[in-house]
Design a protein around this motif. Sequence first.
Motif, mmCIF file in Angstrom:
data_model
loop_
_atom_site.group_PDB
_atom_site.id
_atom_site.type_symbol
_atom_site.label_atom_id
_atom_site.label_comp_id
_atom_site.label_asym_id
_atom_site.label_seq_id
_atom_site.Cartn_x
_atom_site.Cartn_y
_atom_site.Cartn_z
ATOM 1 N N GLY A 8 0.833 -1.199 0.000
ATOM 2 C CA GLY A 8 0.000 0.000 0.000
ATOM 3 C C GLY A 8 0.868 1.249 0.000
ATOM 4 N N ASN A 9 0.246 2.414 0.046
ATOM 5 C CA ASN A 9 1.017 3.657 0.007
ATOM 6 C C ASN A 9 1.715 3.973 1.326
ATOM 7 O OD1 ASN A 9 0.881 4.940 -2.653
ATOM 8 N ND2 ASN A 9 -1.324 4.699 -2.345
ATOM 9 N N THR A 10 1.256 3.385 2.421
ATOM 10 C CA THR A 10 1.911 3.605 3.717
ATOM 11 C C THR A 10 2.607 2.352 4.215
ATOM 12 O OG1 THR A 10 0.218 5.234 4.304
ATOM 13 C CG2 THR A 10 1.541 4.372 6.122
ATOM 14 N N SER A 57 0.557 -4.120 -5.893
ATOM 15 C CA SER A 57 1.190 -2.909 -5.375
ATOM 16 C C SER A 57 0.501 -1.692 -5.963
ATOM 17 C CB SER A 57 2.668 -2.891 -5.761
ATOM 18 O OG SER A 57 3.232 -1.652 -5.370
ATOM 19 N N VAL A 58 0.258 -0.699 -5.106
ATOM 20 C CA VAL A 58 -0.189 0.608 -5.599
ATOM 21 C C VAL A 58 0.887 1.652 -5.282
ATOM 22 C CG1 VAL A 58 -2.652 0.105 -5.479
ATOM 23 C CG2 VAL A 58 -1.528 1.089 -3.478
ATOM 24 N N ALA A 59 2.056 1.162 -4.846
ATOM 25 C CA ALA A 59 3.155 2.079 -4.509
ATOM 26 C C ALA A 59 4.197 2.041 -5.631
ATOM 27 C CB ALA A 59 3.723 1.697 -3.151
ATOM 28 N N ASN A 93 -16.325 -3.015 -13.971
ATOM 29 C CA ASN A 93 -16.961 -2.124 -14.955
ATOM 30 C C ASN A 93 -16.247 -0.770 -15.093
ATOM 31 O OD1 ASN A 93 -19.485 -3.475 -15.973
ATOM 32 N ND2 ASN A 93 -19.836 -3.677 -13.785
ATOM 33 N N TYR A 94 -15.034 -0.654 -14.533
ATOM 34 C CA TYR A 94 -14.321 0.633 -14.636
ATOM 35 C C TYR A 94 -14.181 0.990 -16.123
ATOM 36 C CZ TYR A 94 -11.820 3.618 -11.213
ATOM 37 O OH TYR A 94 -11.466 4.603 -10.317
ATOM 38 N N GLU A 95 -14.267 2.317 -16.425
ATOM 39 C CA GLU A 95 -14.139 2.745 -17.835
ATOM 40 C C GLU A 95 -12.848 2.216 -18.441
ATOM 41 O OE1 GLU A 95 -16.508 6.966 -17.432
ATOM 42 O OE2 GLU A 95 -14.452 7.007 -18.160
ATOM 43 N N ASP A 98 -7.860 -1.268 -16.340
ATOM 44 C CA ASP A 98 -6.477 -1.337 -15.844
ATOM 45 C C ASP A 98 -6.126 -0.144 -14.955
ATOM 46 O OD1 ASP A 98 -6.717 0.272 -18.184
ATOM 47 O OD2 ASP A 98 -4.539 0.255 -18.422
ATOM 48 N N ARG A 99 -6.964 0.894 -14.941
ATOM 49 C CA ARG A 99 -6.690 2.064 -14.111
ATOM 50 C C ARG A 99 -7.255 1.928 -12.691
ATOM 51 N NH1 ARG A 99 -4.826 6.115 -17.650
ATOM 52 N NH2 ARG A 99 -4.251 7.260 -15.790
ATOM 53 N N LEU A 100 -8.090 0.935 -12.486
ATOM 54 C CA LEU A 100 -8.610 0.703 -11.126
ATOM 55 C C LEU A 100 -7.455 0.198 -10.249
ATOM 56 C CD1 LEU A 100 -11.110 0.355 -9.167
ATOM 57 C CD2 LEU A 100 -11.193 -2.014 -9.985
ATOM 58 N N GLY A 101 -7.325 0.742 -9.039
ATOM 59 C CA GLY A 101 -6.253 0.297 -8.141
ATOM 60 C C GLY A 101 -6.348 -1.204 -7.885
ATOM 61 N N ALA A 102 -5.196 -1.871 -7.998
ATOM 62 C CA ALA A 102 -5.169 -3.321 -7.766
ATOM 63 C C ALA A 102 -5.654 -3.645 -6.352
ATOM 64 C CB ALA A 102 -3.756 -3.846 -7.972
ATOM 65 N N ASP A 103 -5.384 -2.749 -5.395
ATOM 66 C CA ASP A 103 -5.825 -3.011 -4.013
ATOM 67 C C ASP A 103 -7.351 -2.986 -3.921
ATOM 68 O OD1 ASP A 103 -5.850 -0.232 -4.486
ATOM 69 O OD2 ASP A 103 -5.158 0.285 -2.467
ATOM 70 N N ARG A 104 -7.989 -2.098 -4.676
ATOM 71 C CA ARG A 104 -9.453 -2.026 -4.639
ATOM 72 C C ARG A 104 -10.046 -3.313 -5.222
ATOM 73 N NH1 ARG A 104 -10.924 3.594 -7.430
ATOM 74 N NH2 ARG A 104 -13.022 3.045 -6.715
ATOM 75 N N TRP A 105 -9.482 -3.763 -6.329
ATOM 76 C CA TRP A 105 -9.982 -4.967 -7.004
ATOM 77 C C TRP A 105 -9.832 -6.204 -6.109
ATOM 78 C CZ3 TRP A 105 -13.146 -6.572 -10.442
ATOM 79 C CH2 TRP A 105 -12.978 -7.773 -11.129
ATOM 80 N N THR A 130 -4.333 5.185 3.365
ATOM 81 C CA THR A 130 -3.772 6.509 3.095
ATOM 82 C C THR A 130 -4.853 7.332 2.400
ATOM 83 O OG1 THR A 130 -1.681 5.373 2.715
ATOM 84 C CG2 THR A 130 -1.806 7.700 2.059
ATOM 85 N N ALA A 131 -5.415 6.736 1.354
ATOM 86 C CA ALA A 131 -6.657 7.252 0.766
ATOM 87 C C ALA A 131 -7.809 6.412 1.303
ATOM 88 C CB ALA A 131 -6.592 7.145 -0.747
ATOM 89 N N THR A 132 -8.984 7.015 1.366
ATOM 90 C CA THR A 132 -10.189 6.220 1.647
ATOM 91 C C THR A 132 -10.840 5.890 0.310
ATOM 92 O OG1 THR A 132 -10.620 7.186 3.822
ATOM 93 C CG2 THR A 132 -12.529 6.343 2.638
ATOM 94 N N THR A 133 -11.204 4.618 0.125
ATOM 95 C CA THR A 133 -11.952 4.244 -1.085
ATOM 96 C C THR A 133 -13.271 3.615 -0.647
ATOM 97 O OG1 THR A 133 -10.726 2.162 -1.163
ATOM 98 C CG2 THR A 133 -9.950 3.928 -2.592
ATOM 99 N N ILE A 134 -14.337 3.938 -1.374
ATOM 100 C CA ILE A 134 -15.677 3.448 -1.011
ATOM 101 C C ILE A 134 -16.263 2.816 -2.275
ATOM 102 C CG2 ILE A 134 -17.916 4.076 -0.010
ATOM 103 C CD1 ILE A 134 -16.558 6.676 1.015
ATOM 104 N N LEU A 151 -15.742 5.789 -4.783
ATOM 105 C CA LEU A 151 -15.138 7.097 -4.512
ATOM 106 C C LEU A 151 -13.701 6.948 -4.010
ATOM 107 C CD1 LEU A 151 -17.875 8.891 -2.321
ATOM 108 C CD2 LEU A 151 -17.792 8.665 -4.821
ATOM 109 N N ILE A 152 -12.908 7.987 -4.273
ATOM 110 C CA ILE A 152 -11.569 8.109 -3.667
ATOM 111 C C ILE A 152 -11.525 9.460 -2.959
ATOM 112 C CG2 ILE A 152 -9.077 8.243 -4.073
ATOM 113 C CD1 ILE A 152 -9.525 6.778 -6.755
ATOM 114 N N LEU A 153 -11.148 9.443 -1.696
ATOM 115 C CA LEU A 153 -10.968 10.712 -0.971
ATOM 116 C C LEU A 153 -9.754 10.569 -0.043
ATOM 117 C CD1 LEU A 153 -13.492 10.927 1.926
ATOM 118 C CD2 LEU A 153 -13.862 9.253 0.130
#
Length: 270
Positions: A8-10, A57-59, A93-95, A98-105, A130-134, A151-153
């Motif tokens: 992750g990022n942290t 990895s998203v880092a 269904n992401y547009e 490949d741009r969807l974070g691997a951690d989210r998937w 580090t980011a919140t994803t919903i 969402l990403i915040l």
Amino acid sequence: MSLLIDIGNTRIKIGYAGSDGRRQQQHTLALPHQQIEAILPWLEEHGLRPTRALGISVASKALMYQLEGLLQHIQCNISWLDATTPCPLLHNNYEQPDRLGADRWLAMIGVLAQQHQHRSRPIVHVSFGTATTIDTIMPATTCAAQFIGGLILPGPQLMYDSLADNTAQLGNGLGNITAFPLATRSAISSGVAAAQSGAVLRQWQLAWQQHRGTPLLVCSGGGWDLIQEEIQNAYQQQLQLLHLAVEPVIWQPMPVLDGLAYMTTSFRNP
Ligand SMILES: Nc1ncnc2c1ncn2[C@@H]1O[C@H](COP(=O)(O)OP(=O)(O)OP(=O)(O)O)[C@@H](O)[C@H]1O
Ligand SMILES: CC(C)(CO)[C@@H](O)C(=O)NCCC(=O)O
């Protein structure tokens, strides 16, 4: 026997799955990036001799290469998965998939695998990292469940840090979470908690309005302690307001590792 890696990022989270694809929870480790080398003594201490590793990895790429180098010492090859890695449980269904974070998937796959008994309900998965994803998943009708978007915040700690770093008078420190704060620390803690829980409830309500059943709320991530009280309270209020059966938020500590464990049984190197 598979080693499971979530960069992750942290922090880096490490897990272990037996040949049955079940994650062995007693073999779980979280490390800051700078301590990545501690993985080898940890494996030795736990008597673990993985024959392969699955990771995401998203880092930075540099960390991935460093880990590959470390695992070469024990003849363990790592396969990196991403959000284009197919999974029979879920459709992406992401547009641009490949741009969807691997951690989210992988986290969504882990949530679906673990919350199998609720498979007919929508699921909102929140990761307070580090980011919140919903992220929202609609249940399967004929084939796989559908990831319909998320969402990403900034995560809770990042919200605190950005206020401290970009103002002259706010600084660091926690306060009580209250309805009408009358002191700076409490105003900040209540503000961060309200922003996080407001975003979560927005997505939960939108999922509920799709009329596919009461969405399950599943949370994870290292920032949970900073906002859990507010999320639990806001969620109970929401359920009562809608005259729905009151149930707690489900805490699933390591959904990415659970997703990787699931994938050990279905993913083979091409
Ligand atoms: N021991 C710890 N070390 C670092 N951060 C911690 C620790 N314990 C809790 N945290 C909190 O965890 C947050 C990071 O969460 P987590 O490790 O789940 O995500 P991450 O590694 O950033 O992953 P992602 O990039 O997927 O968000 C930090 O912002 C911090 O608030
Ligand atoms: C959003 C984060 C930082 C959460 O860890 C990660 O999933 C990421 O870098 N995602 C790529 C962008 C996206 O998911 O749309």
